[in-house]
Design a protein around this motif. Structure first.
Motif, PDB file in Angstrom:
ATOM      1  N   SER A  21       0.812  -1.223   0.000  1.00 22.30           N
ATOM      2  CA  SER A  21       0.000   0.000   0.000  1.00 22.30           C
ATOM      3  C   SER A  21       0.844   1.272   0.000  1.00 22.30           C
ATOM      4  CB  SER A  21      -0.895   0.011   1.240  1.00 22.30           C
ATOM      5  OG  SER A  21      -0.082   0.105   2.408  1.00 22.30           O
ATOM      6  N   ASP A  22       2.159   1.137   0.098  1.00 24.31           N
ATOM      7  CA  ASP A  22       3.085   2.265   0.274  1.00 24.31           C
ATOM      8  C   ASP A  22       2.867   2.984   1.592  1.00 24.31           C
ATOM      9  OD1 ASP A  22       4.699   1.992  -1.974  1.00 24.31           O
ATOM     10  OD2 ASP A  22       3.347   3.179  -3.228  1.00 24.31           O
ATOM     11  N   GLU A  23       2.096   2.390   2.488  1.00 24.06           N
ATOM     12  CA  GLU A  23       1.874   2.965   3.813  1.00 24.06           C
ATOM     13  C   GLU A  23       3.204   2.972   4.574  1.00 24.06           C
ATOM     14  OE1 GLU A  23      -1.198   2.200   7.489  1.00 24.06           O
ATOM     15  OE2 GLU A  23      -0.386   0.432   6.507  1.00 24.06           O
ATOM     16  N   PRO A  24       3.482   4.043   5.297  1.00 22.71           N
ATOM     17  CA  PRO A  24       4.710   4.046   6.104  1.00 22.71           C
ATOM     18  C   PRO A  24       4.588   3.021   7.228  1.00 22.71           C
ATOM     19  CG  PRO A  24       3.382   5.963   6.610  1.00 22.71           C
ATOM     20  CD  PRO A  24       2.696   5.255   5.466  1.00 22.71           C
ATOM     21  N   PHE A  25       5.712   2.638   7.781  1.00 19.71           N
ATOM     22  CA  PHE A  25       5.718   1.714   8.904  1.00 19.71           C
ATOM     23  C   PHE A  25       6.970   1.966   9.722  1.00 19.71           C
ATOM     24  CE2 PHE A  25       7.838  -0.367   5.393  1.00 19.71           C
ATOM     25  CZ  PHE A  25       8.976  -0.901   5.967  1.00 19.71           C
ATOM     26  N   ALA A  26       6.963   1.448  10.923  1.00 18.32           N
ATOM     27  CA  ALA A  26       8.140   1.525  11.787  1.00 18.32           C
ATOM     28  C   ALA A  26       8.680   0.110  11.966  1.00 18.32           C
ATOM     29  CB  ALA A  26       7.769   2.131  13.137  1.00 18.32           C
ATOM     30  N   ILE A  27       9.910   0.030  12.358  1.00 17.55           N
ATOM     31  CA  ILE A  27      10.530  -1.255  12.681  1.00 17.55           C
ATOM     32  C   ILE A  27      10.665  -1.314  14.195  1.00 17.55           C
ATOM     33  CG2 ILE A  27      12.625  -2.633  12.498  1.00 17.55           C
ATOM     34  CD1 ILE A  27      12.976  -1.400   9.678  1.00 17.55           C
ATOM     35  N   ALA A  28      10.104  -2.364  14.784  1.00 15.01           N
ATOM     36  CA  ALA A  28      10.139  -2.511  16.235  1.00 15.01           C
ATOM     37  C   ALA A  28      11.583  -2.676  16.706  1.00 15.01           C
ATOM     38  CB  ALA A  28       9.308  -3.720  16.660  1.00 15.01           C
ATOM     39  N   GLY A  29      11.889  -1.998  17.787  1.00 19.66           N
ATOM     40  CA  GLY A  29      13.237  -2.098  18.320  1.00 19.66           C
ATOM     41  C   GLY A  29      13.267  -1.854  19.811  1.00 19.66           C
ATOM     42  N   LEU A  30      14.416  -2.062  20.356  1.00 15.73           N
ATOM     43  CA  LEU A  30      14.676  -1.815  21.763  1.00 15.73           C
ATOM     44  C   LEU A  30      15.915  -0.939  21.843  1.00 15.73           C
ATOM     45  CD1 LEU A  30      14.312  -5.504  22.977  1.00 15.73           C
ATOM     46  CD2 LEU A  30      12.601  -3.692  23.155  1.00 15.73           C
ATOM     47  N   PHE A  44      21.030   0.024  20.459  1.00 20.45           N
ATOM     48  CA  PHE A  44      19.704  -0.313  19.969  1.00 20.45           C
ATOM     49  C   PHE A  44      19.778  -1.587  19.143  1.00 20.45           C
ATOM     50  CE2 PHE A  44      21.482   1.928  16.403  1.00 20.45           C
ATOM     51  CZ  PHE A  44      20.944   1.308  15.300  1.00 20.45           C
ATOM     52  N   THR A  45      18.635  -2.193  18.968  1.00 17.82           N
ATOM     53  CA  THR A  45      18.519  -3.375  18.123  1.00 17.82           C
ATOM     54  C   THR A  45      17.158  -3.357  17.442  1.00 17.82           C
ATOM     55  OG1 THR A  45      18.710  -5.787  18.070  1.00 17.82           O
ATOM     56  CG2 THR A  45      17.585  -4.838  19.976  1.00 17.82           C
ATOM     57  N   MET A  46      17.108  -3.888  16.245  1.00 17.22           N
ATOM     58  CA  MET A  46      15.839  -4.081  15.551  1.00 17.22           C
ATOM     59  C   MET A  46      15.385  -5.510  15.831  1.00 17.22           C
ATOM     60  SD  MET A  46      16.457  -2.224  11.876  1.00 17.22           S
ATOM     61  CE  MET A  46      17.860  -3.239  11.444  1.00 17.22           C
ATOM     62  N   LEU A  47      14.115  -5.670  16.152  1.00 21.74           N
ATOM     63  CA  LEU A  47      13.587  -7.006  16.399  1.00 21.74           C
ATOM     64  C   LEU A  47      13.313  -7.708  15.072  1.00 21.74           C
ATOM     65  CD1 LEU A  47      11.056  -6.272  19.278  1.00 21.74           C
ATOM     66  CD2 LEU A  47      13.481  -6.840  19.426  1.00 21.74           C
ATOM     67  N   THR A  48      13.656  -8.983  15.002  1.00 19.31           N
ATOM     68  CA  THR A  48      13.412  -9.771  13.800  1.00 19.31           C
ATOM     69  C   THR A  48      12.733 -11.087  14.165  1.00 19.31           C
ATOM     70  OG1 THR A  48      15.580 -10.877  13.861  1.00 19.31           O
ATOM     71  CG2 THR A  48      15.432  -8.824  12.597  1.00 19.31           C
ATOM     72  N   LEU A  49      12.118 -11.672  13.161  1.00 18.74           N
ATOM     73  CA  LEU A  49      11.480 -12.981  13.296  1.00 18.74           C
ATOM     74  C   LEU A  49      12.026 -13.909  12.227  1.00 18.74           C
ATOM     75  CD1 LEU A  49       7.782 -11.824  13.668  1.00 18.74           C
ATOM     76  CD2 LEU A  49       9.137 -12.985  15.407  1.00 18.74           C
ATOM     77  N   SER A  92       2.372  -9.131  21.399  1.00 22.65           N
ATOM     78  CA  SER A  92       1.244  -9.215  20.459  1.00 22.65           C
ATOM     79  C   SER A  92       1.557  -8.530  19.123  1.00 22.65           C
ATOM     80  CB  SER A  92      -0.021  -8.620  21.084  1.00 22.65           C
ATOM     81  OG  SER A  92       0.080  -7.208  21.186  1.00 22.65           O
ATOM     82  N   PHE A  93       2.556  -7.671  19.087  1.00 21.39           N
ATOM     83  CA  PHE A  93       2.941  -6.976  17.859  1.00 21.39           C
ATOM     84  C   PHE A  93       3.993  -7.743  17.065  1.00 21.39           C
ATOM     85  CE2 PHE A  93       1.433  -3.670  20.692  1.00 21.39           C
ATOM     86  CZ  PHE A  93       0.559  -2.979  19.865  1.00 21.39           C
ATOM     87  N   VAL A  94       4.581  -8.749  17.677  1.00 21.46           N
ATOM     88  CA  VAL A  94       5.701  -9.472  17.077  1.00 21.46           C
ATOM     89  C   VAL A  94       5.146 -10.616  16.231  1.00 21.46           C
ATOM     90  CG1 VAL A  94       7.864 -10.687  17.543  1.00 21.46           C
ATOM     91  CG2 VAL A  94       7.163  -8.783  19.010  1.00 21.46           C
ATOM     92  N   THR A  95       4.716 -10.258  15.023  1.00 19.92           N
ATOM     93  CA  THR A  95       4.121 -11.219  14.093  1.00 19.92           C
ATOM     94  C   THR A  95       4.633 -10.955  12.690  1.00 19.92           C
ATOM     95  OG1 THR A  95       2.226  -9.788  13.657  1.00 19.92           O
ATOM     96  CG2 THR A  95       1.988 -11.373  15.463  1.00 19.92           C
ATOM     97  N   LEU A  96       4.594 -11.983  11.871  1.00 20.11           N
ATOM     98  CA  LEU A  96       4.948 -11.827  10.465  1.00 20.11           C
ATOM     99  C   LEU A  96       3.741 -11.286   9.710  1.00 20.11           C
ATOM    100  CD1 LEU A  96       6.796 -15.210   9.796  1.00 20.11           C
ATOM    101  CD2 LEU A  96       7.839 -12.931   9.871  1.00 20.11           C
TER     102      LEU A  96
END
Length: 112
Positions: A21-30, A44-49, A92-96
């Motif tokens: 959709s070209d919608e912006p998004f953020a990358i979850a991190g700590l 910092f780190t980016m969370l991955t699955l 709950s946000f950590v999904t593919l």
């Protein structure tokens, strides 16, 4: 969007990956601030699955290597992600995302 190497041709080809959709998004991190030599430091780190079986993301990274996808946070979820008050709420946000909601294509670097 973010970038990843596609090895389907046998060589690493840079691809751009984002939302269809070209919608912006953020990358979850700590992140964490800590005292280091000379003053405060930030880590910092980016969370991955694991994405070994994701219809789109399984084509990225070297053959034989684990396939990974960053955790994508949609704009409507930014406040909830940042304000999560428990591990379960954050988890709950950590999904593919569904592959149909994503788009990817070759994005060679241009000469500067």
């Amino acid at each position: 969007m973010f970038f990843g190497p596609d090895y389907e041709t046998g060589k690493a080809v840079r691809w751009a990956i984002g939302m269809a959709s070209d919608e912006p998004f953020a990358i979850a991190g700590l992140w964490r601030e800590w005292e280091g030599e000379g003053g405060p430091r930030f880590s910092f780190t980016m969370l991955t699955l694991n994405a070994d079986h994701h219809p789109l993301m399984k084509r990225f990274h070297k053959p034989g290597s684990e396939k990974r996808l960053v955790v994508i946070i949609k704009p409507a979820d930014y406040d909830d992600w940042l304000g999560a008050r428990s591990i379960d709420e954050a988890r709950s946000f950590v999904t593919l995302p569904d592959a149909q909601t994503m788009a990817a294509g070759p994005a060679p670097k241009t000469a500067e």
